[in-house]
Enzyme design. Sequence first.
Site, PDB file in Angstrom:
ATOM      1  N   GLY A   1       0.822  -1.215   0.000  1.00  0.00           N
ATOM      2  CA  GLY A   1       0.000   0.000   0.000  1.00  0.00           C
ATOM      3  C   GLY A   1       0.855   1.264   0.000  1.00  0.00           C
ATOM      4  O   GLY A   1       2.084   1.217   0.091  1.00  0.00           O
ATOM      5  N   ASP A   2       0.123   2.382  -0.044  1.00  0.00           N
ATOM      6  CA  ASP A   2       0.767   3.681  -0.139  1.00  0.00           C
ATOM      7  C   ASP A   2       1.577   4.058   1.103  1.00  0.00           C
ATOM      8  O   ASP A   2       2.711   4.528   1.016  1.00  0.00           O
ATOM      9  CB  ASP A   2      -0.343   4.715  -0.324  1.00  0.00           C
ATOM     10  CG  ASP A   2      -0.042   5.613  -1.483  1.00  0.00           C
ATOM     11  OD1 ASP A   2       0.638   5.122  -2.411  1.00  0.00           O
ATOM     12  OD2 ASP A   2      -0.472   6.775  -1.444  1.00  0.00           O
TER      13      ASP A   2
ATOM     14  N   LYS B   1      -5.501   4.824  12.044  1.00  0.00           N
ATOM     15  CA  LYS B   1      -6.827   5.440  12.011  1.00  0.00           C
ATOM     16  C   LYS B   1      -7.466   5.239  10.639  1.00  0.00           C
ATOM     17  O   LYS B   1      -6.735   5.015   9.689  1.00  0.00           O
ATOM     18  CB  LYS B   1      -6.719   6.900  12.410  1.00  0.00           C
ATOM     19  CG  LYS B   1      -6.282   7.853  11.289  1.00  0.00           C
ATOM     20  CD  LYS B   1      -6.284   9.258  11.830  1.00  0.00           C
ATOM     21  CE  LYS B   1      -5.665  10.210  10.852  1.00  0.00           C
ATOM     22  NZ  LYS B   1      -6.529  10.809   9.875  1.00  0.00           N
TER      23      LYS B   1
ATOM     24  N   TYR C   1       1.039  12.003  14.600  1.00  0.00           N
ATOM     25  CA  TYR C   1       1.528  13.265  15.161  1.00  0.00           C
ATOM     26  C   TYR C   1       2.334  13.035  16.443  1.00  0.00           C
ATOM     27  O   TYR C   1       3.221  13.808  16.771  1.00  0.00           O
ATOM     28  CB  TYR C   1       0.372  14.257  15.341  1.00  0.00           C
ATOM     29  CG  TYR C   1       0.355  15.175  14.146  1.00  0.00           C
ATOM     30  CD1 TYR C   1       0.168  14.635  12.877  1.00  0.00           C
ATOM     31  CD2 TYR C   1       0.615  16.534  14.254  1.00  0.00           C
ATOM     32  CE1 TYR C   1       0.233  15.427  11.750  1.00  0.00           C
ATOM     33  CE2 TYR C   1       0.688  17.335  13.135  1.00  0.00           C
ATOM     34  CZ  TYR C   1       0.499  16.770  11.882  1.00  0.00           C
ATOM     35  OH  TYR C   1       0.596  17.565  10.766  1.00  0.00           O
ATOM     36  N   LEU C   2       2.048  11.951  17.143  1.00  0.00           N
ATOM     37  CA  LEU C   2       2.807  11.680  18.372  1.00  0.00           C
ATOM     38  C   LEU C   2       4.245  11.264  18.045  1.00  0.00           C
ATOM     39  O   LEU C   2       5.106  11.219  18.924  1.00  0.00           O
ATOM     40  CB  LEU C   2       2.112  10.594  19.198  1.00  0.00           C
ATOM     41  CG  LEU C   2       0.786  11.035  19.811  1.00  0.00           C
ATOM     42  CD1 LEU C   2       0.103   9.879  20.518  1.00  0.00           C
ATOM     43  CD2 LEU C   2       1.011  12.182  20.802  1.00  0.00           C
TER      44      LEU C   2
ATOM     45  N   LYS D   1       5.890  12.876  15.529  1.00  0.00           N
ATOM     46  CA  LYS D   1       6.578  14.059  14.984  1.00  0.00           C
ATOM     47  C   LYS D   1       7.567  14.532  16.039  1.00  0.00           C
ATOM     48  O   LYS D   1       7.206  14.644  17.223  1.00  0.00           O
ATOM     49  CB  LYS D   1       5.569  15.167  14.683  1.00  0.00           C
ATOM     50  CG  LYS D   1       4.493  14.755  13.696  1.00  0.00           C
ATOM     51  CD  LYS D   1       4.773  15.336  12.351  1.00  0.00           C
ATOM     52  CE  LYS D   1       3.710  14.924  11.351  1.00  0.00           C
ATOM     53  NZ  LYS D   1       4.080  15.215   9.979  1.00  0.00           N
TER      54      LYS D   1
ATOM     55  N   ASP E   1     -10.901  14.082  10.815  1.00  0.00           N
ATOM     56  CA  ASP E   1      -9.643  13.689  10.180  1.00  0.00           C
ATOM     57  C   ASP E   1      -8.423  14.218  10.937  1.00  0.00           C
ATOM     58  O   ASP E   1      -7.398  13.549  10.998  1.00  0.00           O
ATOM     59  CB  ASP E   1      -9.638  14.228   8.733  1.00  0.00           C
ATOM     60  CG  ASP E   1      -8.441  13.737   7.932  1.00  0.00           C
ATOM     61  OD1 ASP E   1      -8.050  12.570   8.124  1.00  0.00           O
ATOM     62  OD2 ASP E   1      -7.902  14.508   7.115  1.00  0.00           O
TER      63      ASP E   1
ATOM     64  N   HIS F   1      -5.057  14.201  15.839  1.00  0.00           N
ATOM     65  CA  HIS F   1      -3.743  14.847  15.911  1.00  0.00           C
ATOM     66  C   HIS F   1      -3.724  16.057  16.866  1.00  0.00           C
ATOM     67  O   HIS F   1      -2.904  16.148  17.770  1.00  0.00           O
ATOM     68  CB  HIS F   1      -3.300  15.323  14.531  1.00  0.00           C
ATOM     69  CG  HIS F   1      -3.292  14.247  13.485  1.00  0.00           C
ATOM     70  ND1 HIS F   1      -2.974  12.947  13.767  1.00  0.00           N
ATOM     71  CD2 HIS F   1      -3.570  14.277  12.160  1.00  0.00           C
ATOM     72  CE1 HIS F   1      -3.054  12.215  12.651  1.00  0.00           C
ATOM     73  NE2 HIS F   1      -3.424  13.010  11.669  1.00  0.00           N
TER      74      HIS F   1
ATOM     75  N   ARG G   1       1.759  26.852  19.562  1.00  0.00           N
ATOM     76  CA  ARG G   1       2.358  28.115  19.993  1.00  0.00           C
ATOM     77  C   ARG G   1       1.739  28.513  21.322  1.00  0.00           C
ATOM     78  O   ARG G   1       0.504  28.638  21.422  1.00  0.00           O
ATOM     79  CB  ARG G   1       2.071  29.162  18.928  1.00  0.00           C
ATOM     80  CG  ARG G   1       2.551  30.536  19.229  1.00  0.00           C
ATOM     81  CD  ARG G   1       2.286  31.386  17.993  1.00  0.00           C
ATOM     82  NE  ARG G   1       2.687  32.750  18.222  1.00  0.00           N
ATOM     83  CZ  ARG G   1       1.889  33.809  18.036  1.00  0.00           C
ATOM     84  NH1 ARG G   1       0.648  33.643  17.617  1.00  0.00           N
ATOM     85  NH2 ARG G   1       2.324  35.015  18.263  1.00  0.00           N
TER      86      ARG G   1
HETATM   87  C1  BG6 Z   1      -3.549  12.595   8.095  1.00  0.00           C
HETATM   88  C2  BG6 Z   1      -4.824  13.115   7.523  1.00  0.00           C
HETATM   89  O1  BG6 Z   1      -3.808  11.919   9.269  1.00  0.00           O
HETATM   90  O2  BG6 Z   1      -2.663  13.658   8.326  1.00  0.00           O
HETATM   91  C3  BG6 Z   1      -4.546  13.893   6.256  1.00  0.00           C
HETATM   92  O3  BG6 Z   1      -5.689  12.034   7.220  1.00  0.00           O
HETATM   93  C4  BG6 Z   1      -3.502  14.943   6.490  1.00  0.00           C
HETATM   94  O4  BG6 Z   1      -5.741  14.493   5.770  1.00  0.00           O
HETATM   95  C5  BG6 Z   1      -2.292  14.341   7.152  1.00  0.00           C
HETATM   96  O5  BG6 Z   1      -3.156  15.486   5.230  1.00  0.00           O
HETATM   97  C6  BG6 Z   1      -1.272  15.396   7.508  1.00  0.00           C
HETATM   98  O6  BG6 Z   1      -0.129  14.780   7.973  1.00  0.00           O
HETATM   99  P1  BG6 Z   1       1.290  15.448   7.812  1.00  0.00           P
HETATM  100  O7  BG6 Z   1       2.211  14.456   8.416  1.00  0.00           O
HETATM  101  O8  BG6 Z   1       1.514  15.667   6.337  1.00  0.00           O
HETATM  102  O9  BG6 Z   1       1.232  16.737   8.544  1.00  0.00           O
END
Ligand code: BG6
Length: 797
Positions: free
Chosen positions: A40-41, A179, A210-211, A213, A267, A272, A375
């Site tokens: 997959g992608d 997710k 995001y956790l 990042k 989303d 996030h 911020r």
């Molecule tokens: C994903 C969302 O979880 O996070 C997308 O489904 C969004 O819509 C993406 O574009 C953004 O992630 P990043 O890592 O590019 O900030």
Amino acid sequence: MKHPGCWKMLTVAMCMALLGCLQAQELRGHVSVILLGATGDLARKYLWQGLFQLYLDEAGKDYSFSFHGAALTSTKQGQAFVAKVLESLSCPEDVAPDRCAELKGQFQRLSAYRHLATSEDYVALSKDIEAQVQHGGLREAGRIFYFSVPPFAYADIARNINSSCRPGPGAWLRVVLEKPFGHDHLSAQQLATELGGFFREEEMYRVDHYLGKQAVAQILPFRDQNRKALDGLWSRHHVERVEIIMKETVDAEGRTSFYEEYGVIRDVLQNHLTEVLTLVAMELPHNISSSESVLQHKLRAFRALRGLQKGSAVLGQYQAYSEQVRREQQRPDSFRSLTPTFAGVLVHMDNLRWEGVPFILMSGKALDERVGYVRILFRNQAYCVLSDERWVADQSQCLPRQIVFYIGHGELGSPAVLVSRNLFRPSLPSESWKELGARPGLRLFGRPLSDFYAYRPVREQDAYSVLISRIFHGRKDSFVTTEHLLASWGFWTPLLDSLAHEVPRLYPGGAENGHLLDFEFGGAQLCFSQQQPEQLVPGPGPAPMPSGFQVLKAKYRESPLISAWPEELIAKLADDIEATAVRAVRRFGTFHLALSGGSSPVPLFQQLATRHYGFPWAHTHLWLVDERCVPLWDPESNFQHLQTHLLQHIRVPYYNIHPMPVHLHQRLCAEEDQGAQTYASEISALVANSSFDLVLLGMGADGHTASLFPQSPSGLDGEQLVVLTESPSRPFQRMSLSLPLINRARKVAVLVMGRVKREITMLVSRVGHEPKKWPISGVLPSSGQLVWYMDYEAFLG
Ligand code: BG6
């Protein structure tokens, strides 16, 4: 024995060595990683690279590995795909090319693709792993199953793993889930219950990338390492607001089938941005390396989130979105989507630390830039007398004070942690964060970069690589537990429900958005800064009617018209009044509102009284547009209506309430008592320029408005601000604001409700400026705005 001591020492040394060997043998475990959806992608873009990074970090340490790419793709195609991806893997810059090639070769030999579909395939996989472990003389340490597959495939895979792919005793199982984890609280609960039938809580690793990042993963360590400096700062006493932002330039083209069901709140905000929010807001555990304690504290932060109301959010949708949905999902031409692609939400925490501090969460597609950051803006109560040229460079107390966790992209182009130099010099782990070099000319949040102590990661890492390492190390606190997930959905679902039929504001996309999406907040409410009233609010019922609002994005007598079913219309009008009030109070300190009588505004008063907690009543002056010449306590009195349905439910200072003086010297509306003049003087004295911020009018079936009736000349022109008039119906005597005074208002809203108004609505739509015949036709604010609010029955019959 000559040297018993020596013997003893030798024996101890030998035992230690033996123990060491035994331990080493004991520790030589084998970990199998099974990547489901390997073709997959997500796998192609991030996961294979993440697994390779894991191998780079762990090779030669305590474990051996094997990597199984699995999917429904045929073996031949899958193998070709995986071979290609493996070829493209790269090492971080600090790994020498030769070493990189060697490690890559090893990783390629340890990785294989297999077709995995039936339960027999899972049995075979498990057998192969066992054979591999046995053959290598290893001990099985654990298995990681990474689900990079659509949610509908979860249950089958989970069942197969549970029944035939669990490792033997003493080895762990970790399943990694991507997710979406449901669509709302109920569906998330159902999914969690279903998965809970196959896996134990400690076996499940729900990913929120995001956790992973780097800037986000640094929030807690940063708070921990800078406890001393932050202890006194991290609270409502010092923090003015927190902004948690994820802006994107891309739109949803190509994935509208997913997006149409989710929209930006589900989303991005529900997961996030909420995760990030809790990391900022939670109490800091003593020991942040204890996953358990971090998770517990985080859960408490979730529980302190104050419930959201409809007015806590603004929604937008980029203009091309509906067309993309129509194209990608073969919808009819009339289809209009209500899915928001932009949202700004105002969040508050109900705890002592954060009481009253606004947390702004915002995300959108098709915006002007791609950037993400958290911020934290601190209050600044210093005033510097010296002119700014003399301020000590970058250090002045008068410069903004902020801490920014810069998640990525934007002007900086990399993750960073920024701390205003006038706050404190932060401490960051030097092995992983280094000071950012000077970037002359670069400005962030309106300040040159040199204003900040700025750090960036020594080695930039993709979020998935970070998370895969954490899965391997069993760091549950970097993942979403079932409790957290449900707490988050519990927080967002009521808002999502209340916004289900809300028409998002359309925006063109990119830089062209201008200030269209800017928003302001006050109390618990958030509203767009610029008004765009010419949309039709869709009606209730299972299917929203977005098609309606485009057709009827109408004007009425050249002015904007808002039309809807009565309930929505009243809600919209109440929202608009509140937004106007908040803006006026912010700008001028007060809000002067003149209200009409009659039955139409009653539901509006009730709505304002019960739903609008953020309304700045303490700064609002309430005036009457007109009054019947009856005592104020008479049930017919307009003031009495206002009292019953609004005033007794809100806290307005009594000197801000201005009933019309119709009852003086025990008489009603006697010319000699000069009630009209008295009211006019009061207005002139208190309302700047005698210009009300908002006048709410109605329209009578005969075309009257306020108490200005057809064929009764007084109040239609001239100097008088307030007049006595005569009504064709009882009570005949009235007091009313004059047309010239009404037309001085900044904004006039005319509320027209019910089928009985249908005829006059049609008639007035065609007539010109003829106030003598139809006083309503004389309403035309000289420099303010006129907006018509009509329910469908009044407008369409
Ligand atoms: C994903 C969302 O979880 O996070 C997308 O489904 C969004 O819509 C993406 O574009 C953004 O992630 P990043 O890592 O590019 O900030």
